[in-house]
Design a protein around this motif. Structure first.
Motif, PDB file in Angstrom:
ATOM      1  N   GLU A  15      -1.699   8.779   1.556  1.00 32.68           N
ATOM      2  CA  GLU A  15      -2.155   7.418   1.280  1.00 32.68           C
ATOM      3  C   GLU A  15      -3.518   7.423   0.598  1.00 32.68           C
ATOM      4  OE1 GLU A  15      -1.929   5.705   5.145  1.00 32.68           O
ATOM      5  OE2 GLU A  15       0.226   5.305   5.015  1.00 32.68           O
ATOM      6  N   PRO A  42       5.229   8.180   3.392  1.00 29.92           N
ATOM      7  CA  PRO A  42       4.750   6.794   3.491  1.00 29.92           C
ATOM      8  C   PRO A  42       4.994   6.047   2.180  1.00 29.92           C
ATOM      9  CG  PRO A  42       2.907   8.312   3.281  1.00 29.92           C
ATOM     10  CD  PRO A  42       4.130   9.159   3.494  1.00 29.92           C
ATOM     11  N   GLU A  43       5.000   4.753   2.254  1.00 33.71           N
ATOM     12  CA  GLU A  43       5.221   3.947   1.050  1.00 33.71           C
ATOM     13  C   GLU A  43       4.092   4.189   0.057  1.00 33.71           C
ATOM     14  OE1 GLU A  43       6.069  -0.681  -0.274  1.00 33.71           O
ATOM     15  OE2 GLU A  43       6.041  -0.114   1.855  1.00 33.71           O
ATOM     16  N   GLU A  46       4.357   1.917  -6.571  1.00 33.31           N
ATOM     17  CA  GLU A  46       5.579   2.043  -7.365  1.00 33.31           C
ATOM     18  C   GLU A  46       5.481   3.038  -8.539  1.00 33.31           C
ATOM     19  OE1 GLU A  46       9.519   1.452  -8.187  1.00 33.31           O
ATOM     20  OE2 GLU A  46       8.413   0.613  -6.490  1.00 33.31           O
ATOM     21  N   LYS A  50       7.901  10.586  -6.995  1.00 32.77           N
ATOM     22  CA  LYS A  50       7.979  11.521  -5.875  1.00 32.77           C
ATOM     23  C   LYS A  50       8.804  12.727  -6.293  1.00 32.77           C
ATOM     24  CE  LYS A  50       9.478   8.202  -3.202  1.00 32.77           C
ATOM     25  NZ  LYS A  50       9.972   7.422  -2.027  1.00 32.77           N
ATOM     26  N   ASN A  70      14.302   9.147  -1.369  1.00 33.32           N
ATOM     27  CA  ASN A  70      14.265   8.429  -2.647  1.00 33.32           C
ATOM     28  C   ASN A  70      13.401   9.171  -3.672  1.00 33.32           C
ATOM     29  OD1 ASN A  70      15.052   6.286  -4.318  1.00 33.32           O
ATOM     30  ND2 ASN A  70      13.197   5.122  -3.852  1.00 33.32           N
TER      31      ASN A  70
END
Length: 215
Positions: A15, A42-43, A46, A50, A70
């Motif tokens: 993060e 973690p999010e 956009e 990844k 994802n």
């Protein structure tokens, strides 16, 4: 210039680094690595791609990680032959569907015996090469190779430049980006040179590097 920060391991650190907006963040799914990653990612903002890093993994294992996390890119860091890349690409296409493309990066260890001839069978089967320093480990060896070994690169596949790149290489990178070869350099990959311990990146050092590179 695009930047990939690889070998991320700790969610809080991810993060912190994500606030610097690198273009890619890499996660290693090779168990012997000191940067081996498990658990959810973690999010992230956009735009950050990844990247899952695999070493001679089964295609089913890669597909599982791509689906669960994802992933946007699959980086192959072992001895995967061209035929494997073809099969993987077909399976990734089925998994992603028509609206999405999951790209493949094939890492190539560069040493004095490096030959471009070894790369030709991969043309059209991968989206990028990643040129890394040849050493005892598949990656993360912590030292740079002689970038002059890439002179004469005449393939169409763009590449990531990797291998022990840190703040000390900023001037060399600027010089490199002024050459004709830079047109095929898709991104710079950094890892161990910015670590406080394996998998834990120093956000301050990374910020300094990114600011200098993106001037």
């Amino acid at each position: 210039m695009r930047i990939k920060v690889c070998g991320m391991k700790y969610p809080e650190n991810m993060e912190q680094v994500s606030q610097l907006m690198p273009d890619y963040m890499g996660f290693i799914f090779w168990e012997p690595s000191s940067r081996y990653f498990t658990g959810p990612i973690p999010e992230l903002p956009e735009p950050i791609g990844k990247v899952g890093v695999f070493v001679d993994a089964s295609i089913s294992f890669i597909l599982e990680k791509v689906k669960d996390l994802n992933l946007n890119l699959v980086q192959l860091h072992g001895g995967e032959p061209p035929e494997y890349c073809t099969s993987l690409r077909q399976e990734l296409k089925r998994l992603a569907g028509p609206e999405r493309k999951i790209e493949i990066v094939k890492a190539i260890a560069v040493g004095q015996s490096f030959s471009f001839g070894d790369l030709h069978p991969y043309e059209g089967k991968v989206d990028y090469f990643l040129f890394d320093s040849k050493g005892p480990l598949p990656g993360g060896n912590g030292f740079a190779f002689d970038w002059k070994l890439l002179e004469g690169y005449d393939l169409q596949t763009p590449f990531f430049l990797s291998g022990g790149i840190g703040i000390a290489e900023v001037e060399n990178l600027r010089n490199f980006m002024g050459t004709s070869l830079a047109k095929k350099c898709h991104a710079i990959d950094v890892n161990s040179a910015f670590e406080m311990q394996p998998g834990l990146k120093d956000p301050g050092q990374l910020q300094t590097f990114i600011e200098k590179i993106r001037l």
